[in-house]
Design an enzyme around this catalytic site. Sequence first.
Site, PDB file in Angstrom:
ATOM      1  N   THR A  65      -5.385   5.372  -3.317  1.00 44.33           N
ATOM      2  CA  THR A  65      -3.946   5.332  -3.493  1.00 44.33           C
ATOM      3  C   THR A  65      -3.574   4.016  -4.165  1.00 44.33           C
ATOM      4  OG1 THR A  65      -1.815   5.609  -2.354  1.00 44.33           O
ATOM      5  CG2 THR A  65      -3.456   4.228  -1.269  1.00 44.33           C
ATOM      6  N   LEU A  79       0.837  -1.199   0.000  1.00 47.83           N
ATOM      7  CA  LEU A  79       0.000   0.000   0.000  1.00 47.83           C
ATOM      8  C   LEU A  79       0.870   1.245   0.000  1.00 47.83           C
ATOM      9  CD1 LEU A  79      -2.638  -1.126   2.663  1.00 47.83           C
ATOM     10  CD2 LEU A  79      -2.703  -1.412   0.170  1.00 47.83           C
ATOM     11  N   CYS A  80       0.490   2.167  -0.838  1.00 46.59           N
ATOM     12  CA  CYS A  80       1.208   3.438  -0.936  1.00 46.59           C
ATOM     13  C   CYS A  80       0.604   4.428   0.044  1.00 46.59           C
ATOM     14  CB  CYS A  80       1.145   3.978  -2.362  1.00 46.59           C
ATOM     15  SG  CYS A  80       1.975   5.579  -2.554  1.00 46.59           S
ATOM     16  N   LEU A  81       1.233   4.560   1.208  1.00 42.62           N
ATOM     17  CA  LEU A  81       0.797   5.494   2.228  1.00 42.62           C
ATOM     18  C   LEU A  81       1.994   6.323   2.683  1.00 42.62           C
ATOM     19  CD1 LEU A  81      -1.275   2.957   4.379  1.00 42.62           C
ATOM     20  CD2 LEU A  81      -2.150   4.490   2.614  1.00 42.62           C
TER      21      LEU A  81
END
Length: 265
Positions: A121, A86-88
Amino acid sequence: MASKAAHKRLTREYKAISENPPPYITAHPSESNILEWHYIITGPEDTPYHGGQYWGTLIFPSNYPFAPPAIRMHTPSGRFQPSTRLCLSISDFHPKSFNPAWEVSTILIGLLSFMTSDEMTTGSVSTTQTEKRYLASRTRWWNSTGGGSHAKNPALKGNVKAGDGGAKFRAEWPEVDLDNWEWMRKNKVDSTTGSRLDGENGSSCGPQLGIAGTSGHQAQAVVDAVVQQRDAGRGLIYRNKLLVAGAAIFIYVLIARLVNGEGIA
């Protein structure tokens, strides 16, 4: 392999999160690798994830806390692609923005906050509230059976995706796994399909019409029947409205002539 600093830091954080876990969150490092953490998020009330059991991993770099972990959620949620990074701002997609003061609890609270938002995202998906609730109702079954794959591949190990028969989940969460199987037994859940054996499976993900207990074709039939009944109620008067109107005008003229004739006389 974890550096001494990372090992010391993660050991301290495990103690802290065990003694004071954040709401809806539990987490621990794997016994074989302190850099591999497993978490479970319980879906909060007033969200479509309510009651869901969402399992995922944090894979920390050897130089933690000076770099962030890779974050994945393995359980299908309708919010994230299962087992996808996940792109966080708190994940390894953004190492420069990571604050070394942030801890495991901070990271997981941030993940839960993002999960219950509508932001998109890399690694997130867009689904309906109904789909999210449906998936939430199947999370226990999915975690402990590997999505029903336990019947096909009971010997596979180490694969956190569906297909390992729930082996990885069972290894990391043995007590939770036992509770899940007991839950499936009490609720008569088919361990292969995740469906209720008594047929009470709740709402599906498909669109529903406002006529309870009917399929699309059946609903249209009900609508057609109502229209037919309405037209039948109108009867001959409605279907012959021109004839009736003409007769009414004829009677009105006749009465007017009679009244006028009597007045002259």
